[in-house]
Design an enzyme around this catalytic site. Structure first.
Site, PDB file in Angstrom:
ATOM      1  N   HIS A 106      -3.097   0.380  -3.522  1.00 25.52           N
ATOM      2  CA  HIS A 106      -3.921   1.099  -2.548  1.00 25.52           C
ATOM      3  C   HIS A 106      -4.619   0.088  -1.643  1.00 25.52           C
ATOM      4  O   HIS A 106      -4.863  -1.058  -2.041  1.00 25.52           O
ATOM      5  CB  HIS A 106      -4.951   1.957  -3.285  1.00 25.52           C
ATOM      6  N   GLN A 127     -10.168   8.826  -0.639  1.00 27.83           N
ATOM      7  CA  GLN A 127      -9.337   9.331  -1.735  1.00 27.83           C
ATOM      8  C   GLN A 127      -9.754   8.765  -3.084  1.00 27.83           C
ATOM      9  O   GLN A 127      -9.846   9.496  -4.062  1.00 27.83           O
ATOM     10  CB  GLN A 127      -7.863   8.991  -1.466  1.00 27.83           C
ATOM     11  N   ARG A 152       0.444   9.025  -5.389  1.00 29.20           N
ATOM     12  CA  ARG A 152       0.826   8.521  -4.070  1.00 29.20           C
ATOM     13  C   ARG A 152       1.401   7.118  -4.152  1.00 29.20           C
ATOM     14  O   ARG A 152       2.297   6.760  -3.371  1.00 29.20           O
ATOM     15  CB  ARG A 152      -0.361   8.582  -3.107  1.00 29.20           C
ATOM     16  N   ASN A 201      -5.331  10.792   4.173  1.00 25.78           N
ATOM     17  CA  ASN A 201      -5.352   9.670   5.105  1.00 25.78           C
ATOM     18  C   ASN A 201      -5.454  10.179   6.536  1.00 25.78           C
ATOM     19  O   ASN A 201      -6.236   9.666   7.350  1.00 25.78           O
ATOM     20  CB  ASN A 201      -4.084   8.818   4.980  1.00 25.78           C
ATOM     21  N   ARG A 251       0.848  -1.192   0.000  1.00 31.61           N
ATOM     22  CA  ARG A 251       0.000   0.000   0.000  1.00 31.61           C
ATOM     23  C   ARG A 251       0.884   1.243   0.000  1.00 31.61           C
ATOM     24  O   ARG A 251       1.974   1.254   0.598  1.00 31.61           O
ATOM     25  CB  ARG A 251      -0.901   0.014   1.234  1.00 31.61           C
ATOM     26  N   HIS A 252       0.429   2.302  -0.650  1.00 31.20           N
ATOM     27  CA  HIS A 252       1.165   3.566  -0.674  1.00 31.20           C
ATOM     28  C   HIS A 252       1.343   4.127   0.734  1.00 31.20           C
ATOM     29  O   HIS A 252       0.615   3.781   1.676  1.00 31.20           O
ATOM     30  CB  HIS A 252       0.424   4.596  -1.537  1.00 31.20           C
ATOM     31  N   GLU A 308      -7.034   2.752  -6.888  1.00 36.66           N
ATOM     32  CA  GLU A 308      -7.979   2.564  -5.794  1.00 36.66           C
ATOM     33  C   GLU A 308      -9.419   2.550  -6.311  1.00 36.66           C
ATOM     34  O   GLU A 308      -9.708   3.057  -7.406  1.00 36.66           O
ATOM     35  CB  GLU A 308      -7.798   3.682  -4.762  1.00 36.66           C
TER      36      GLU A 308
END
Length: 201
Positions: free
Chosen positions: A152, A33, A70, A27, A20-21, A95
């Site tokens: 994501h 997002q 990201r 966040n 995951r980023h 995502e």
């Protein structure tokens, strides 16, 4: 981090680290997002470096990511640490699209749409379908290799659910989940760096 095999083009074995980023300001604020292109913050960059250090304990051949900034920046930071250049950005790793709910906090979105069906949003089923499709394509395209795929939390959880058959825990920022296949099915080795009981699906 589990050991990864040396590349062998004659082998069907593929290991994929789903990462995951790192953290973004959205966040921190608890905002949805989705497909909004929100950059990492400084903490997110630090988390990406830490993920790279963890991954450097293994041997990796390929680095790909979602095209969203990201994820792409997280991948590039990891690549700098492990010695890989990102070779592709795959739309299937983006995502889940939240439609009209993007930019709202989770509570705000729930207040408008308590059933989680956001106007203009993407269904969980469609998310899982495209995420799993990309995982299978990575295995097909990189036989005998080990792949880092930066994406994501939502799409990673959806991919893992197609393998284990139930929703996995929430994935932390820069969390690493490792899956592998020998061409006959997928096995989850870790979820968010936590080992899981091996089971083939």
């Amino acid at each position: 981090m589990p050991e990864t095999p040396s590349p062998d083009s004659t082998s069907n074995h593929v290991t994929v680290a789903l990462v995951r980023h790192g953290e973004t300001d959205w966040n921190l604020e608890g905002r949805l997002q989705g497909s909004s292109d929100i950059p990492l913050n400084d903490e997110g960059r630090r988390q990406a470096r830490d993920a790279g250090i963890t991954l450097s304990a293994g041997s990796w051949n390929v680095l790909v990511s979602s095209p969203l900034v990201r994820a792409a920046e997280t991948a590039d930071i990891i690549g700098h640490v492990v010695g890989l250049t990102r070779s592709a950005a795959h739309d299937d790793l983006v995502e889940r699209r939240f439609g009209h709910a993007e930019g709202l906090t989770g509570y705000e979105a729930w207040a408008y749409w308590p059933d989680g069906r956001y106007p203009g949003g993407e269904s969980r089923a469609d998310l899982a379908e495209r995420g799993r499709r990309r995982l299978d394509l990575l295995a097909e395209d990189h036989r005998g290799r080990s792949v880092i795929a930066v994406a994501h939390g939502g799409v990673i959880r959806a991919i893992l659910e197609t393998i284990i058959g139930h929703p996995p825990p929430r994935i932390s920022n820069a969390g690493i989940s490792v899956v592998e296949t020998d061409g006959t099915g997928w096995t989850v080795r870790t979820i968010d760096s936590v080992p899981v009981r091996r089971r083939r699906f």
